[in-house]
Write an enzyme that holds these catalytic residues in place. Structure first.
Site, PDB file in Angstrom:
ATOM      1  N   ASN A   9      29.537  48.906  -9.385  1.00 15.28           N
ATOM      2  CA  ASN A   9      29.435  48.187  -8.114  1.00 15.28           C
ATOM      3  C   ASN A   9      30.162  46.859  -8.296  1.00 15.28           C
ATOM      4  O   ASN A   9      29.649  45.962  -8.957  1.00 15.28           O
ATOM      5  CB  ASN A   9      27.939  47.972  -7.793  1.00 15.28           C
ATOM      6  CG  ASN A   9      27.729  47.098  -6.570  1.00 15.28           C
ATOM      7  OD1 ASN A   9      28.674  46.787  -5.849  1.00 15.28           O
ATOM      8  ND2 ASN A   9      26.488  46.698  -6.335  1.00 15.28           N
ATOM      9  N   TRP A  10      31.350  46.777  -7.721  1.00 20.60           N
ATOM     10  CA  TRP A  10      32.170  45.576  -7.932  1.00 20.60           C
ATOM     11  C   TRP A  10      31.711  44.403  -7.063  1.00 20.60           C
ATOM     12  O   TRP A  10      32.232  43.311  -7.184  1.00 20.60           O
ATOM     13  CB  TRP A  10      33.643  45.910  -7.683  1.00 20.60           C
ATOM     14  CG  TRP A  10      34.322  46.393  -8.930  1.00 20.60           C
ATOM     15  CD1 TRP A  10      33.746  47.084  -9.965  1.00 20.60           C
ATOM     16  CD2 TRP A  10      35.693  46.203  -9.308  1.00 20.60           C
ATOM     17  NE1 TRP A  10      34.669  47.336 -10.948  1.00 20.60           N
ATOM     18  CE2 TRP A  10      35.877  46.817 -10.563  1.00 20.60           C
ATOM     19  CE3 TRP A  10      36.788  45.592  -8.690  1.00 20.60           C
ATOM     20  CZ2 TRP A  10      37.119  46.807 -11.227  1.00 20.60           C
ATOM     21  CZ3 TRP A  10      38.020  45.601  -9.351  1.00 20.60           C
ATOM     22  CH2 TRP A  10      38.174  46.201 -10.611  1.00 20.60           C
ATOM     23  N   LYS A  11      30.790  44.640  -6.145  1.00 22.23           N
ATOM     24  CA  LYS A  11      30.298  43.572  -5.258  1.00 22.23           C
ATOM     25  C   LYS A  11      31.503  42.826  -4.654  1.00 22.23           C
ATOM     26  O   LYS A  11      32.506  43.464  -4.335  1.00 22.23           O
ATOM     27  CB  LYS A  11      29.347  42.651  -6.024  1.00 22.23           C
ATOM     28  CG  LYS A  11      28.230  43.465  -6.701  1.00 22.23           C
ATOM     29  CD  LYS A  11      27.130  42.652  -7.270  1.00 22.23           C
ATOM     30  CE  LYS A  11      26.080  43.586  -7.883  1.00 22.23           C
ATOM     31  NZ  LYS A  11      24.944  42.881  -8.444  1.00 22.23           N
ATOM     32  N   HIS A  92      21.373  48.170  -0.998  1.00 17.34           N
ATOM     33  CA  HIS A  92      21.346  47.301  -2.182  1.00 17.34           C
ATOM     34  C   HIS A  92      20.463  46.077  -1.874  1.00 17.34           C
ATOM     35  O   HIS A  92      20.487  45.563  -0.756  1.00 17.34           O
ATOM     36  CB  HIS A  92      22.770  46.872  -2.544  1.00 17.34           C
ATOM     37  CG  HIS A  92      22.832  46.223  -3.893  1.00 17.34           C
ATOM     38  ND1 HIS A  92      22.410  44.940  -4.114  1.00 17.34           N
ATOM     39  CD2 HIS A  92      23.223  46.703  -5.104  1.00 17.34           C
ATOM     40  CE1 HIS A  92      22.554  44.648  -5.410  1.00 17.34           C
ATOM     41  NE2 HIS A  92      23.041  45.711  -6.028  1.00 17.34           N
ATOM     42  N   GLU A  94      20.814  43.081  -2.561  1.00 18.67           N
ATOM     43  CA  GLU A  94      21.541  41.895  -2.093  1.00 18.67           C
ATOM     44  C   GLU A  94      21.774  41.967  -0.585  1.00 18.67           C
ATOM     45  O   GLU A  94      21.880  40.939   0.079  1.00 18.67           O
ATOM     46  CB  GLU A  94      22.862  41.758  -2.872  1.00 18.67           C
ATOM     47  CG  GLU A  94      22.594  41.251  -4.281  1.00 18.67           C
ATOM     48  CD  GLU A  94      23.667  41.581  -5.294  1.00 18.67           C
ATOM     49  OE1 GLU A  94      24.796  41.932  -4.918  1.00 18.67           O
ATOM     50  OE2 GLU A  94      23.345  41.493  -6.506  1.00 18.67           O
ATOM     51  N   GLU A 163      16.667  49.765  -8.864  1.00 14.49           N
ATOM     52  CA  GLU A 163      17.207  48.493  -9.343  1.00 14.49           C
ATOM     53  C   GLU A 163      16.184  47.383  -9.146  1.00 14.49           C
ATOM     54  O   GLU A 163      16.112  46.789  -8.050  1.00 14.49           O
ATOM     55  CB  GLU A 163      18.473  48.131  -8.562  1.00 14.49           C
ATOM     56  CG  GLU A 163      19.598  49.118  -8.717  1.00 14.49           C
ATOM     57  CD  GLU A 163      20.951  48.447  -8.494  1.00 14.49           C
ATOM     58  OE1 GLU A 163      21.779  48.532  -9.376  1.00 14.49           O
ATOM     59  OE2 GLU A 163      21.135  47.820  -7.443  1.00 14.49           O
ATOM     60  N   GLY A 169      21.779  41.216 -12.714  1.00 14.57           N
ATOM     61  CA  GLY A 169      22.594  40.067 -13.119  1.00 14.57           C
ATOM     62  C   GLY A 169      21.865  39.039 -13.967  1.00 14.57           C
ATOM     63  O   GLY A 169      22.354  37.925 -14.138  1.00 14.57           O
ATOM     64  N   SER A 208      21.440  44.936 -15.070  1.00 16.68           N
ATOM     65  CA  SER A 208      21.785  44.473 -16.423  1.00 16.68           C
ATOM     66  C   SER A 208      22.047  45.603 -17.412  1.00 16.68           C
ATOM     67  O   SER A 208      21.741  45.477 -18.598  1.00 16.68           O
ATOM     68  CB  SER A 208      20.708  43.520 -16.952  1.00 16.68           C
ATOM     69  OG  SER A 208      20.666  42.349 -16.170  1.00 16.68           O
TER      70      SER A 208
END
Ligand code: PGA
Length: 247
Positions: A9-11, A92, A94, A163, A169, A208
């Site tokens: 997942n490159w965000k 997600h 976020e 997650e 992160g 992570s």
């Protein structure tokens, strides 16, 4: 044994000069045919990546639930599919946090994507407060109750990514026992919702994941792969995780 899926997942990372890194990841992944590998990119980079690495699975990170219309800045499932994407992430944390996406909305997104033939990685996970309060499993199951589509239809694949928000992160991960407990509970929910088909769905762990902990995580029962953020940006960090999934 289910074939593992390792998805990056490159965000909000990646411009055209990073296509060389995408190519390195795609080419390196060919060494591990026993693992499914995908990269979920910013939507504006998808088409360019698809052209650069034909045959490699490129995906989006979100999708709008509507077919089309007045939704400024959003991307429909058809647009993703048209750009060459084969999959998309939905739900997600976020986005659930920053865009206040509800379980209902996540479910509608999953249905829109699956309906057009995109594979879906549907995310769930608890906050640190919830984990410390001892209600992580029931919180995640409630999230899934609201976010899962009512049925599986068509050929597209639904995968779940567990997650824990506090592990994303941060370099922290839950204990092996905590991951095993959560993945077993998610498996139970998938069977309850989809019957025998629920046994086949892949459940990824995310938060992570890196080369140093991947092998240990992949050995846990009901862990069928990983959703990888930071460590997916460079082939040198990501390919060892893919290799670990092939062990
Ligand atoms: P991380 O992110 O690997 O950087 O923790 C995972 C994710 O958000 O999918």
């Amino acid at each position: 044994m289910v074939k593992k899926l390792v998805a990056g997942n490159w965000k909000m990372h990646g411009v055209s000069s990073d296509v060389a890194e995408i190519r390195a990841i795609a080419e390196g992944s060919r060494q591990y045919p026993s693992v499914d590998v995908a990269l979920c990119l910013p939507s504006i980079l998808i088409h360019r990546a698809v052209e650069a690495v034909p045959g490699f699975a490129i995906g989006g990170q979100d999708v709008h639930h509507a077919e089309k219309g007045a939704h400024t800045g959003c991307t429909s499932a058809q647009m993703l599919e048209d750009s060459g994407a084969r999959l998309t992430i939905v739900g997600h944390s976020e986005r659930r946090d920053a865009q206040r996406e509800s379980d209902d909305e996540v479910r509608a997104k999953a249905e829109a994507a699956l309906g057009i033939g995109l594979d879906v990685i549907l995310c769930c996970g608890e906050s640190l407060d919830v984990r410390e309060g001892g209600t992580a499993v029931e919180t995640v199951l409630t999230q899934l109750e609201g976010s899962l589509p009512p049925a599986l239809a068509g050929g597209a694949e639904l995968a779940i990514a567990y997650e824990p928000i506090w592990a994303i992160g941060t370099g922290k991960i839950p204990s092996i026992a905590e991951i095993a407990e959560m993945h077993a509970a998610i498996r139970g929910k998938l069977q309850e919702r989809f019957g025998a088909a629920g046994i086949q769905l892949r459940i990824l762990y995310g938060g992570s994941v890196k080369a140093s902990n991947a092998a240990e995580i992949f050995r846990i029962e009901n862990v069928d792969g990983a959703l990888v953020g930071g460590a997916s940006l460079k082939a040198a960090d990501f390919l060892p995780i893919v290799a670990a999934a092939g062990l």
